[in-house]
Motif scaffolding. Structure first.
Motif, short mmCIF file in Angstrom:
data_model
loop_
_atom_site.label_atom_id
_atom_site.label_comp_id
_atom_site.label_asym_id
_atom_site.label_seq_id
_atom_site.Cartn_x
_atom_site.Cartn_y
_atom_site.Cartn_z
N GLY A 152 5.70 2.42 -8.04
CA GLY A 152 5.53 1.70 -6.78
C GLY A 152 5.22 2.65 -5.64
N GLY A 153 5.92 3.80 -5.62
CA GLY A 153 5.67 4.78 -4.57
C GLY A 153 4.27 5.35 -4.62
N PHE A 154 3.82 5.74 -5.80
CA PHE A 154 2.49 6.34 -5.94
C PHE A 154 1.38 5.32 -5.67
N ILE A 155 1.56 4.10 -6.18
CA ILE A 155 0.53 3.07 -6.01
C ILE A 155 0.35 2.73 -4.53
N THR A 156 1.46 2.51 -3.81
CA THR A 156 1.34 2.16 -2.40
C THR A 156 0.86 3.33 -1.55
N TYR A 157 1.10 4.55 -2.00
CA TYR A 157 0.69 5.73 -1.23
C TYR A 157 -0.80 6.04 -1.43
N TYR A 158 -1.25 5.95 -2.67
CA TYR A 158 -2.63 6.34 -2.97
C TYR A 158 -3.61 5.16 -3.03
N LEU A 159 -3.10 3.95 -3.26
CA LEU A 159 -4.00 2.80 -3.36
C LEU A 159 -3.64 1.76 -2.29
N SER A 160 -3.06 0.68 -2.70
CA SER A 160 -2.69 -0.40 -1.79
C SER A 160 -1.55 -1.19 -2.43
#
Length: 484
Positions: A152-160
């Protein structure tokens, strides 16, 4: 009956269990980002989590009973389809309202397969392989929890934030295709197959859950002294009372109320409820503390949020074995005691605290939960007779989800109340530039959690000295062998 593809069936079941745990933890980490992107305050963004859990709590007993009536496989596949489609629609949502509607539908799908996953495993696997299969199911829960937070952290940081829901779609599609091939058609020998579903009980439990939690959450916005909120709350309680009366009168209820006459079962269940309330109250606050007060990005937040489930995944098997040797009651007491201590530590955190301290405190929390959960579950399941194990499992699952939603409501209500006291007027969101206001509110939330958890520890201490409590120093094999 011998099932040739039993491990294929198990793989399908655990894939859906993995997904439900994955999406729950992904969403928790993404809440601060979603709050900003959707332009809604903290008091509203919690509906993204609450709507999903309320949906599960309102329908899980219904789907459990429906699985007995029309077949567990049918209901499970229905849940797979609904959950996967709803995951996609959550991802393409363009407004907060759309997202909440699709999260409710997603919760209905999750409820359908959650209510029947253990029943399918019990049906498919013979007695001498059942414990192993249920152990694999438990591992999928830990794996989903572990991966969810950092993902969740990586997805929201790098994508949306939208992509946190899209990850479920390919897994769901593949799992459903596999289900069509390996899941057998529902052919039950149960004589109750033609009996009617408890429609009245289903209706009242659904309405009571929706109204109860809806009034509690909405009360955070308008105040709990609002006449409409008070009225809805009273109506929800009346519906609960009517549900209990109906369940005691009809021949085939959604839930056998007599199970609660078992004092050890009821006390263990209440302690489980306390632990889930406190744990989820803490989990809902930590991402906001790390990202808004500590100024960490969502990627780092995800990694820190991963620590607690990682500790549980490592320690829980050892604590389970230890409970067989020294007793479940002692470990459940020590677990709640450690959780209380961790909340005391967390109450001293502020915007200048070191990440090392935060990690240590979260480790203590994870250790306490690791000691408590396996031993308390053993107490719950070992105090009921064979013909009530299904009921016990369903109620335990319901209590877990109730603890989640109550924890969310408790933590956010207390947080906003103490923040409002500090700043001098009513607020329901993070005050930009005033990190001290949030830290003040968080401090007193953790003080309250310390008291609540300590009360649970006192109850377990009382249980340790209760001579009427059954002995639970049995091996898992013994327990499964007697109960199944």
């Amino acid at each position: 009956m011998e099932y040739k593809n039993k491990y294929g069936i198990l793989l399908v079941v655990i894939s859906m269990t993995f997904m439900s745990c994955l999406v729950s933890n992904i969403v928790n980490v993404a809440l601060p980002v979603m709050s900003r992107k959707l332009s809604v305050p903290m008091v509203s963004i919690e509906w993204v989590v609450a709507s999903y859990i309320i949906s599960i709590c309102s329908t899980i007993l219904v789907f459990g009973r429906l699985g007995d009536v029309i077949g567990k496989m049918k209901v499970f596949k229905f849940g797979m389809v609904v959950f996967t489609i709803a995951s996609f629609t959550c991802g393409i949502s363009t407004s907060f309202t759309e997202l909440i509607i699709f999260r409710i539908i997603q919760g209905i799908g999750a409820s359908a397969y959650m209510a029947n996953n253990q029943g399918i495993i019990t049906q498919v696997f013979p007695r001498n392989e059942r414990g192993k299969a249920l152990g694999i199911l438990a591992s999928s829960v830990a794996l989903g929890t572990l991966i969810g937070s950092p993902a969740g952290g990586f997805i929201t940081y790098y994508l949306s934030w939208n992509y946190i829901f899209f990850v479920n779609v390919p897994i769901g599609v593949i799992a459903f295709i596999a289900a069509l091939k390996v899941l057998p058609h529902s052919k039950t020998q149960n004589k109750e197959i033609n009996s009617e579903l408890d429609v009245k009980g289903s209706t009242f439990i659904f309405l009571s859950m929706v109204l109860l939690f809806g009034s509690l959450i909405q009360g955070q916005k308008v105040g709990y002294n609002n006449p409409i909120i008070i009225t809805i709350f009273i109506v929800s309680i009346l519906f609960v009372v009517v549900f209990i009366v109906l369940e005691n009168k009809i021949e085939k209820p959604l839930i056998q109320m007599k199970i609660f006459k078992n004092n050890v079962f009821s006390l263990s269940l209440f302690c489980a409820f306390i632990s889930f309330v406190c744990l989820n109250a803490s989990i809902i606050i930590i991402p906001f503390y790390l990202q808004d007060a500590m100024k960490l990005n969502s990627s780092i937040t995800g990694l820190i949020m991963m620590i607690q489930p990682l500790v549980m995944a490592v320690i829980s098997p050892f604590s389970g074995n230890l409970s067989d040797k020294i007793g479940s009651k002692l470990l459940s007491f020590l677990g709640l005691l450690l959780m209380s201590i961790s909340f005391i530590f967390l109450s001293f955190l502020n915007q200048y605290s070191s990440i090392t301290k935060i990690i240590i405190y979260i480790v203590v929390l994870g250790l306490g939960q690791s000691l408590f959960q396996p031993s308390n579950n053993s107490l719950i399941m070992s105090t009921v007779p064979k013909n009530e194990l299904g009921i016990a499992g369903s109620v335990n699952s319901l209590v877990r989800n109730l603890g989640q939603i109550i924890g969310i409501i408790l933590s956010t209500s207390l947080l906003y109340s103490f923040m409002s006291i500090k700043i001098g007027y009513r607020i329901t969101d993070y005050v930009t530039g005033r990190d001290d206001i949030f830290v003040y509110g968080m401090k007193y939330v953790y003080i309250v959690l310390t008291i609540v958890c300590a009360f649970g520890a006192l109850l377990t201490a009382f249980r340790m000295h209760n001579k009427k409590s059954i002995q639970t120093n049995q091996s898992p094999a013994d327990i499964h062998g007697k109960n199944f």
